[in-house]
Design a protein around this motif. Structure first.
Motif, mmCIF file in Angstrom:
data_model
loop_
_atom_site.group_PDB
_atom_site.id
_atom_site.type_symbol
_atom_site.label_atom_id
_atom_site.label_comp_id
_atom_site.label_asym_id
_atom_site.label_seq_id
_atom_site.Cartn_x
_atom_site.Cartn_y
_atom_site.Cartn_z
ATOM 1 N N GLN A 1 0.834 -1.182 0.000
ATOM 2 C CA GLN A 1 0.000 0.000 0.000
ATOM 3 C C GLN A 1 0.879 1.246 0.000
ATOM 4 O O GLN A 1 1.838 1.345 0.765
ATOM 5 C CB GLN A 1 -0.898 0.020 1.234
ATOM 6 C CG GLN A 1 -1.881 1.172 1.254
ATOM 7 C CD GLN A 1 -2.818 1.095 2.458
ATOM 8 O OE1 GLN A 1 -2.794 0.126 3.206
ATOM 9 N NE2 GLN A 1 -3.631 2.111 2.623
ATOM 10 N N VAL A 2 0.550 2.184 -0.862
ATOM 11 C CA VAL A 2 1.340 3.404 -0.975
ATOM 12 C C VAL A 2 1.048 4.303 0.226
ATOM 13 O O VAL A 2 -0.099 4.490 0.623
ATOM 14 C CB VAL A 2 1.002 4.137 -2.281
ATOM 15 C CG1 VAL A 2 1.787 5.429 -2.373
ATOM 16 C CG2 VAL A 2 1.300 3.250 -3.487
ATOM 17 N N GLN A 3 2.119 4.868 0.793
ATOM 18 C CA GLN A 3 1.976 5.807 1.901
ATOM 19 C C GLN A 3 2.536 7.157 1.510
ATOM 20 O O GLN A 3 3.511 7.252 0.757
ATOM 21 C CB GLN A 3 2.703 5.277 3.135
ATOM 22 C CG GLN A 3 2.039 4.053 3.758
ATOM 23 C CD GLN A 3 2.686 3.643 5.058
ATOM 24 O OE1 GLN A 3 3.892 3.726 5.212
ATOM 25 N NE2 GLN A 3 1.875 3.199 6.005
ATOM 26 N N LEU A 4 1.901 8.206 2.044
ATOM 27 C CA LEU A 4 2.331 9.574 1.803
ATOM 28 C C LEU A 4 2.734 10.190 3.145
ATOM 29 O O LEU A 4 1.953 10.119 4.114
ATOM 30 C CB LEU A 4 1.200 10.391 1.188
ATOM 31 C CG LEU A 4 0.864 10.180 -0.303
ATOM 32 C CD1 LEU A 4 0.351 8.779 -0.564
ATOM 33 C CD2 LEU A 4 -0.141 11.207 -0.765
ATOM 34 N N VAL A 5 3.902 10.797 3.197
ATOM 35 C CA VAL A 5 4.398 11.383 4.446
ATOM 36 C C VAL A 5 4.834 12.821 4.180
ATOM 37 O O VAL A 5 5.749 13.053 3.380
ATOM 38 C CB VAL A 5 5.576 10.575 5.028
ATOM 39 C CG1 VAL A 5 6.066 11.224 6.313
ATOM 40 C CG2 VAL A 5 5.154 9.134 5.285
ATOM 41 N N GLU A 6 4.168 13.759 4.862
ATOM 42 C CA GLU A 6 4.507 15.172 4.710
ATOM 43 C C GLU A 6 5.566 15.594 5.730
ATOM 44 O O GLU A 6 5.676 15.011 6.812
ATOM 45 C CB GLU A 6 3.278 16.067 4.910
ATOM 46 C CG GLU A 6 2.097 15.773 4.010
ATOM 47 C CD GLU A 6 1.069 14.897 4.674
ATOM 48 O OE1 GLU A 6 -0.116 14.959 4.309
ATOM 49 O OE2 GLU A 6 1.461 14.128 5.588
ATOM 50 N N SER A 7 6.284 16.645 5.382
ATOM 51 C CA SER A 7 7.228 17.280 6.294
ATOM 52 C C SER A 7 7.426 18.716 5.866
ATOM 53 O O SER A 7 7.023 19.099 4.760
ATOM 54 C CB SER A 7 8.564 16.527 6.310
ATOM 55 O OG SER A 7 9.154 16.545 5.022
ATOM 56 N N GLY A 8 8.030 19.496 6.760
ATOM 57 C CA GLY A 8 8.399 20.858 6.387
ATOM 58 C C GLY A 8 7.539 21.956 6.969
ATOM 59 O O GLY A 8 7.823 23.138 6.766
ATOM 60 N N SER B 1 7.231 19.133 1.914
ATOM 61 C CA SER B 1 7.597 17.977 1.102
ATOM 62 C C SER B 1 6.647 16.820 1.379
ATOM 63 O O SER B 1 6.144 16.672 2.492
ATOM 64 C CB SER B 1 9.020 17.534 1.418
ATOM 65 O OG SER B 1 9.956 18.509 1.035
ATOM 66 N N CYS B 2 6.423 16.018 0.363
ATOM 67 C CA CYS B 2 5.601 14.812 0.489
ATOM 68 C C CYS B 2 6.393 13.663 -0.131
ATOM 69 O O CYS B 2 6.687 13.695 -1.327
ATOM 70 C CB CYS B 2 4.266 14.994 -0.228
ATOM 71 S SG CYS B 2 3.224 13.505 -0.243
ATOM 72 N N ALA B 3 6.733 12.715 0.694
ATOM 73 C CA ALA B 3 7.448 11.533 0.225
ATOM 74 C C ALA B 3 6.457 10.400 0.016
ATOM 75 O O ALA B 3 5.639 10.116 0.891
ATOM 76 C CB ALA B 3 8.511 11.118 1.240
ATOM 77 N N VAL B 4 6.534 9.793 -1.146
ATOM 78 C CA VAL B 4 5.607 8.713 -1.502
ATOM 79 C C VAL B 4 6.364 7.403 -1.493
ATOM 80 O O VAL B 4 7.371 7.253 -2.191
ATOM 81 C CB VAL B 4 4.989 8.960 -2.892
ATOM 82 C CG1 VAL B 4 4.026 7.831 -3.244
ATOM 83 C CG2 VAL B 4 4.278 10.306 -2.925
ATOM 84 N N GLN C 1 -0.561 12.316 6.715
ATOM 85 C CA GLN C 1 -1.064 12.598 8.066
ATOM 86 C C GLN C 1 -1.195 14.096 8.319
ATOM 87 O O GLN C 1 -1.835 14.492 9.299
ATOM 88 C CB GLN C 1 -0.126 11.976 9.110
ATOM 89 C CG GLN C 1 1.127 12.770 9.448
ATOM 90 C CD GLN C 1 2.172 12.774 8.338
ATOM 91 O OE1 GLN C 1 2.060 12.034 7.358
ATOM 92 N NE2 GLN C 1 3.207 13.592 8.505
ATOM 93 N N GLY C 2 -0.615 14.908 7.467
ATOM 94 C CA GLY C 2 -0.716 16.359 7.594
ATOM 95 C C GLY C 2 0.487 16.970 8.288
ATOM 96 O O GLY C 2 1.126 16.336 9.131
#
Length: 120
Positions: free
Chosen positions: A1-8, A21-24, A112-113
């Motif tokens: 399952q693809v996950q999206l993780v934001e940062s910054g 940034s969003c890492a996929v 997750q925001g």
């Protein structure tokens, strides 16, 4: 399952800049549209910027000319460069990926925001 993780995200003064940034995990190429959404308490999530797999980016009127969305399919990353930030840009920013299935239905994936606060 693809996950999206934001940062910054973070706290910045009016007129300042931030880069989200969003890492996929997995292939971002599978998403027909990638976008950034913003949500403030009591309001619905609103689209700030989006970019299809190919084509020009789209922006909400409130951020046009100040924000830039960057989608890099090769690196599986998406960024949002935010300049000249205003207090009304404050909110929880979500990374979104949308896939259109062969049936025509759409499947959305969310991070997750990351919180952005613009305040002096």
């Amino acid at each position: 399952q693809v996950q999206l993780v934001e940062s910054g995200g973070g706290l910045v003064q009016p007129g300042g800049s931030l880069r989200l940034s969003c890492a996929v995990s997995g292939s971002m190429f599978s998403f027909d549209v990638m976008g950034w959404y913003r949500q403030v308490p009591g309001n619905q999530r609103e689209l700030v910027a989006s970019k299809q797999r190919y084509g020009s980016p789209r922006y909400s009127d409130s951020v046009q000319g100040r924000f830039t969305i960057i989608r890099d399919n090769a690196k599986n990353t998406m960024e949002l460069q935010m300049n000249n930030l205003k207090p009304e840009d404050t909110g929880l920013y979500f990374c979104n990926g949308e896939q259109t299935m062969p049936s025509g239905s759409k499947v959305n994936s969310w991070g997750q925001g990351t919180q952005v606060t613009v305040s002096s």
